[in-house]
Write an enzyme that holds these catalytic residues in place. Structure first.
Site, PDB file in Angstrom:
ATOM      1  CB  ILE A  47      -0.918   0.009   1.236  1.00 55.24           C
ATOM      2  CG1 ILE A  47      -1.752  -1.284   1.299  1.00 55.24           C
ATOM      3  CG2 ILE A  47      -1.833   1.242   1.207  1.00 55.24           C
ATOM      4  CD1 ILE A  47      -2.487  -1.498   2.616  1.00 55.24           C
ATOM      5  CD  GLU A  59       7.163  -8.876   1.535  1.00 56.68           C
ATOM      6  OE1 GLU A  59       6.530  -7.801   1.370  1.00 56.68           O
ATOM      7  OE2 GLU A  59       8.178  -9.176   0.896  1.00 56.68           O
TER       8      GLU A  59
HETATM    9  N1  THU Z   1       7.562  -4.127  -1.786  1.00 62.11           N
HETATM   10  C1  THU Z   1       6.886  -5.069  -1.058  1.00 62.11           C
HETATM   11  O1  THU Z   1       5.661  -5.021  -0.938  1.00 62.11           O
HETATM   12  N2  THU Z   1       7.609  -6.043  -0.471  1.00 62.11           N
HETATM   13  C2  THU Z   1       8.961  -6.149  -0.533  1.00 62.11           C
HETATM   14  O2  THU Z   1       9.534  -6.951   0.181  1.00 62.11           O
HETATM   15  C3  THU Z   1       9.706  -5.332  -1.489  1.00 62.11           C
HETATM   16  C4  THU Z   1       8.995  -4.122  -1.975  1.00 62.11           C
HETATM   17  C5  THU Z   1       6.793  -3.050  -2.381  1.00 62.11           C
HETATM   18  C6  THU Z   1       7.069  -1.701  -1.798  1.00 62.11           C
HETATM   19  C7  THU Z   1       6.665  -0.785  -2.925  1.00 62.11           C
HETATM   20  O3  THU Z   1       5.264  -0.579  -2.852  1.00 62.11           O
HETATM   21  C8  THU Z   1       6.971  -1.591  -4.186  1.00 62.11           C
HETATM   22  O4  THU Z   1       7.103  -2.938  -3.757  1.00 62.11           O
HETATM   23  C9  THU Z   1       8.243  -1.167  -4.883  1.00 62.11           C
HETATM   24  O5  THU Z   1       9.306  -1.119  -4.009  1.00 62.11           O
END
Ligand code: THU
Length: 134
Positions: A47, A59
């Site tokens: 989000i 996560e």
């Molecule tokens: N992101 C995640 O949701 N989990 C991770 O472990 C790595 C990055 C998301 C954060 C952001 O919204 C997008 O991926 C790009 O970094």
């Protein structure tokens, strides 16, 4: 050990959650699902926010949903991205708090598991709650 059936269920939950991603800035949707000791599955998605740093990863949303319902033991987590991206460092630390030995399934858009590892392998030498006890 996680059965193939449970692995599939976790990856599918992560894929389902990924559809709710709010990621207009990065355009990088992520889905996650954690399996807790009780057998329940909690999902999450990333989000984002116009104030970029307050965005949150998939996560951590999944872990916080579990913990906010009284679940403190994570046995496995699945993470889905379009290209099999691994959990970021902050998410590794949050996962370590509730499941240092949890299995981590890193999957892609097709639901293929590209890497199967553990939180402790992803975060060697983690700072864990026991460090705060004399
Ligand atoms: N992101 C995640 O949701 N989990 C991770 O472990 C790595 C990055 C998301 C954060 C952001 O919204 C997008 O991926 C790009 O970094």
């Amino acid at each position: 050990m996680l059965s193939d059936e449970l692995k599939e269920r976790l990856v599918q939950s992560a894929l389902d959650a990924q559809k709710w991603s709010y990621s207009p800035y990065s355009r990088y949707p992520v889905g996650a699902a954690v399996l807790t000791r009780s057998g329940r599955v909690y999902d999450g998605t990333n989000i984002e926010n116009a104030a970029y740093p307050v965005s949150i990863c998939a996560e951590r949303v999944a872990v916080f949903k579990a913990v906010s319902e009284g679940e403190h033991e994570i046995e496995a987590v699945a993470v889905v991205t379009r290209n099999g991206g691994a959990p970021c460092g902050s998410c590794r630390q949050v996962l370590a708090e509730f499941g240092l030995e949890a299995i981590v399934l890193i999957a892609d858009q097709a639901g293929e598991i590209r890497q199967e590892t553990t939180v402790s392998a992803l975060l060697p030498g983690a700072f864990t709650p026991d460090k705060l006890v004399e």
